[in-house]
Motif scaffolding. Structure first.
Motif, PDB file in Angstrom:
ATOM      1  N   ALA A  64       3.641  -0.964  -7.606  1.00  0.00           N
ATOM      2  CA  ALA A  64       3.205  -1.747  -6.422  1.00  0.00           C
ATOM      3  C   ALA A  64       4.176  -1.158  -5.579  1.00  0.00           C
ATOM      4  N   GLU A  65       5.296  -0.990  -5.547  1.00  0.00           N
ATOM      5  CA  GLU A  65       6.259  -0.577  -4.684  1.00  0.00           C
ATOM      6  C   GLU A  65       5.878   0.996  -4.126  1.00  0.00           C
ATOM      7  N   GLY A  66       5.397   1.781  -5.271  1.00  0.00           N
ATOM      8  CA  GLY A  66       5.178   2.929  -4.930  1.00  0.00           C
ATOM      9  C   GLY A  66       3.878   3.230  -4.105  1.00  0.00           C
ATOM     10  N   TYR A  67       2.767   2.474  -4.277  1.00  0.00           N
ATOM     11  CA  TYR A  67       1.612   2.418  -3.415  1.00  0.00           C
ATOM     12  C   TYR A  67       1.805   1.976  -2.075  1.00  0.00           C
ATOM     13  N   GLY A  68       2.827   1.192  -2.029  1.00  0.00           N
ATOM     14  CA  GLY A  68       3.085   0.804  -0.655  1.00  0.00           C
ATOM     15  C   GLY A  68       3.888   1.667   0.072  1.00  0.00           C
ATOM     16  N   LEU A  69       4.784   2.608  -0.589  1.00  0.00           N
ATOM     17  CA  LEU A  69       5.752   3.517   0.092  1.00  0.00           C
ATOM     18  C   LEU A  69       4.618   4.717   0.290  1.00  0.00           C
ATOM     19  N   PHE A  70       3.772   4.916  -0.614  1.00  0.00           N
ATOM     20  CA  PHE A  70       2.872   6.147  -0.503  1.00  0.00           C
ATOM     21  C   PHE A  70       1.906   5.822   0.566  1.00  0.00           C
ATOM     22  N   ALA A  71       1.341   4.564   0.848  1.00  0.00           N
ATOM     23  CA  ALA A  71       0.464   4.477   1.954  1.00  0.00           C
ATOM     24  C   ALA A  71       1.271   4.620   3.356  1.00  0.00           C
ATOM     25  N   ASP A  72       2.577   4.357   3.283  1.00  0.00           N
ATOM     26  CA  ASP A  72       3.244   4.411   4.612  1.00  0.00           C
ATOM     27  C   ASP A  72       3.451   5.898   4.834  1.00  0.00           C
ATOM     28  N   ALA A  73       3.663   6.647   3.831  1.00  0.00           N
ATOM     29  CA  ALA A  73       3.718   8.257   3.881  1.00  0.00           C
ATOM     30  C   ALA A  73       2.552   8.867   4.595  1.00  0.00           C
ATOM     31  N   VAL A 100       4.643   6.613 -12.432  1.00  0.00           N
ATOM     32  CA  VAL A 100       4.153   5.266 -12.830  1.00  0.00           C
ATOM     33  C   VAL A 100       2.757   4.711 -12.079  1.00  0.00           C
ATOM     34  N   MET A 101       2.684   5.124 -10.921  1.00  0.00           N
ATOM     35  CA  MET A 101       1.563   4.937 -10.177  1.00  0.00           C
ATOM     36  C   MET A 101       0.142   5.341 -10.835  1.00  0.00           C
ATOM     37  N   PHE A 102       0.468   6.455 -11.300  1.00  0.00           N
ATOM     38  CA  PHE A 102      -1.075   7.227 -11.764  1.00  0.00           C
ATOM     39  C   PHE A 102      -1.098   7.033 -13.314  1.00  0.00           C
ATOM     40  N   ARG A 103      -0.545   6.034 -13.823  1.00  0.00           N
ATOM     41  CA  ARG A 103      -0.610   5.684 -15.341  1.00  0.00           C
ATOM     42  C   ARG A 103      -1.142   4.297 -15.465  1.00  0.00           C
ATOM     43  N   PRO A 104      -2.173   3.945 -15.287  1.00  0.00           N
ATOM     44  CA  PRO A 104      -2.553   2.525 -15.363  1.00  0.00           C
ATOM     45  C   PRO A 104      -2.384   1.859 -16.589  1.00  0.00           C
ATOM     46  N   GLU A 105      -2.348   2.444 -17.713  1.00  0.00           N
ATOM     47  CA  GLU A 105      -2.032   1.873 -18.954  1.00  0.00           C
ATOM     48  C   GLU A 105      -0.601   1.299 -18.948  1.00  0.00           C
ATOM     49  N   LEU A 106       0.229   1.614 -17.754  1.00  0.00           N
ATOM     50  CA  LEU A 106       1.564   1.235 -18.197  1.00  0.00           C
ATOM     51  C   LEU A 106       1.847  -0.276 -17.142  1.00  0.00           C
ATOM     52  N   LEU A 115      -2.708  -4.583  -6.502  1.00  0.00           N
ATOM     53  CA  LEU A 115      -4.092  -4.247  -5.821  1.00  0.00           C
ATOM     54  C   LEU A 115      -4.083  -4.118  -4.437  1.00  0.00           C
ATOM     55  N   ALA A 116      -3.228  -4.999  -3.677  1.00  0.00           N
ATOM     56  CA  ALA A 116      -3.166  -4.844  -2.165  1.00  0.00           C
ATOM     57  C   ALA A 116      -2.590  -3.565  -1.996  1.00  0.00           C
ATOM     58  N   ALA A 117      -1.340  -3.163  -2.597  1.00  0.00           N
ATOM     59  CA  ALA A 117      -0.775  -1.891  -2.265  1.00  0.00           C
ATOM     60  C   ALA A 117      -1.723  -0.812  -2.514  1.00  0.00           C
ATOM     61  N   LYS A 118      -2.414  -0.486  -3.570  1.00  0.00           N
ATOM     62  CA  LYS A 118      -3.370   0.504  -3.968  1.00  0.00           C
ATOM     63  C   LYS A 118      -4.637   0.562  -2.953  1.00  0.00           C
ATOM     64  N   ASP A 119      -5.225  -0.690  -2.465  1.00  0.00           N
ATOM     65  CA  ASP A 119      -5.975  -0.673  -1.587  1.00  0.00           C
ATOM     66  C   ASP A 119      -5.717  -0.145  -0.189  1.00  0.00           C
ATOM     67  N   ARG A 120      -4.327  -0.296   0.179  1.00  0.00           N
ATOM     68  CA  ARG A 120      -4.017   0.066   1.454  1.00  0.00           C
ATOM     69  C   ARG A 120      -3.635   1.712   1.225  1.00  0.00           C
ATOM     70  N   ALA A 121      -3.250   2.103   0.153  1.00  0.00           N
ATOM     71  CA  ALA A 121      -3.337   3.532   0.054  1.00  0.00           C
ATOM     72  C   ALA A 121      -4.581   4.274  -0.086  1.00  0.00           C
ATOM     73  N   THR A 122      -5.495   3.691  -0.881  1.00  0.00           N
ATOM     74  CA  THR A 122      -6.725   4.277  -0.752  1.00  0.00           C
ATOM     75  C   THR A 122      -7.363   4.349   0.562  1.00  0.00           C
ATOM     76  N   GLU A 123      -7.445   3.327   1.334  1.00  0.00           N
ATOM     77  CA  GLU A 123      -7.691   3.482   2.776  1.00  0.00           C
ATOM     78  C   GLU A 123      -7.071   4.516   3.604  1.00  0.00           C
ATOM     79  N   GLU A 124      -5.816   4.817   3.434  1.00  0.00           N
ATOM     80  CA  GLU A 124      -5.256   5.966   4.002  1.00  0.00           C
ATOM     81  C   GLU A 124      -5.619   7.192   3.632  1.00  0.00           C
ATOM     82  N   LEU A 125      -6.010   7.312   2.235  1.00  0.00           N
ATOM     83  CA  LEU A 125      -6.540   8.430   1.692  1.00  0.00           C
ATOM     84  C   LEU A 125      -7.800   8.897   2.305  1.00  0.00           C
ATOM     85  N   ARG A 126      -8.778   7.736   2.500  1.00  0.00           N
ATOM     86  CA  ARG A 126     -10.270   7.958   2.738  1.00  0.00           C
ATOM     87  C   ARG A 126     -10.096   8.225   4.451  1.00  0.00           C
ATOM     88  N   ALA A 127      -9.130   7.480   5.050  1.00  0.00           N
ATOM     89  CA  ALA A 127      -9.011   7.968   6.381  1.00  0.00           C
ATOM     90  C   ALA A 127      -9.032   9.288   6.904  1.00  0.00           C
TER      91      ALA A 127
END
Length: 193
Positions: A64-73, A100-106, A115-127
């Motif tokens: 979750a922390e990673g996806y938040g940092l990722f969205a910011d980047a 860790v972010m890209f290993r959902p089994e973890l 979920l909130a952090a992933k959604d934010r990162a996904t929106e940034e990728l889509r943008a």
């Protein structure tokens, strides 16, 4: 006495996350144990459970922390190529989060913060794909997958040491920018001009 004093030293949750990131960077996420993190932090073996419940909870917090940092980047990148550069730079600067972010089994897939952090990162990728010429609704998803594959593949090869030769001291993000530029507009050959 030492454990109790260490437990009250400040932000134990942050200390445990930092220790986990160090372990993951050095040895990968599969070697992580709460008991070892407690020892590193100088607290009882039960103390990490107060913050994360279990190993999966800790890894979920890392993701979750990673996806938040990722969205910011990604947020500051003006176009698709620069989002790819930001993607590679993020992986190089945050290798433990990236692993860790890209290993959902973890982690716990339904965790609200994750979920909130992933959604934010996904929106940034889509943008980054929105508004590309020739990418109407039908092609936007395919263009997004292509761009993601290129950036993620490059970042993964970089982190696993498979690009050590080609990078050879160069800034990996700059090399990615060149690769992406080459693929979007390959150089002309005398035959094609």
């Amino acid at each position: 006495m030492t454990s109790e004093r260490a437990y009250h030293h400040g932000d134990l949750r942050r200390a445990l996350l930092t220790a986990a990131l160090d372990v993951i960077t050095q040895d990968g996420p599969d070697t992580l144990s709460l008991r070892d993190l407690a020892r590193r932090a100088g607290v009882s073996h039960a103390a990490p459970a107060h913050h994360f419940k279990d190993r999966t909870g800790l890894l979920t917090a890392v993701a979750a922390e990673g996806y938040g940092l990722f969205a910011d980047a990604l947020a500051g990148a003006p176009d698709l190529r620069e989002r790819g550069v930001a993607y590679v730079r993020f992986a190089a600067e945050h290798p433990a989060h990236f692993q860790v972010m890209f290993r959902p089994e973890l982690h716990r897939a339904q965790d609200v913060a994750l979920l909130a952090a992933k959604d934010r990162a996904t929106e940034e990728l889509r943008a980054g794909v929105d508004g590309l010429p020739g990418t109407g609704d039908d092609n936007a998803r395919t263009a997004g997958i292509a761009a993601w594959s290129l950036a993620h593949g490059f970042a993964t090869l970089l982190l696993t040491g498979n690009l050590d030769g080609p990078v050879d001291g160069r800034d990996p993000a700059e090399l990615f920018r060149s690769v992406a530029g080459f693929l979007s507009s390959p150089p002309t050959t005398p035959e094609s001009s």
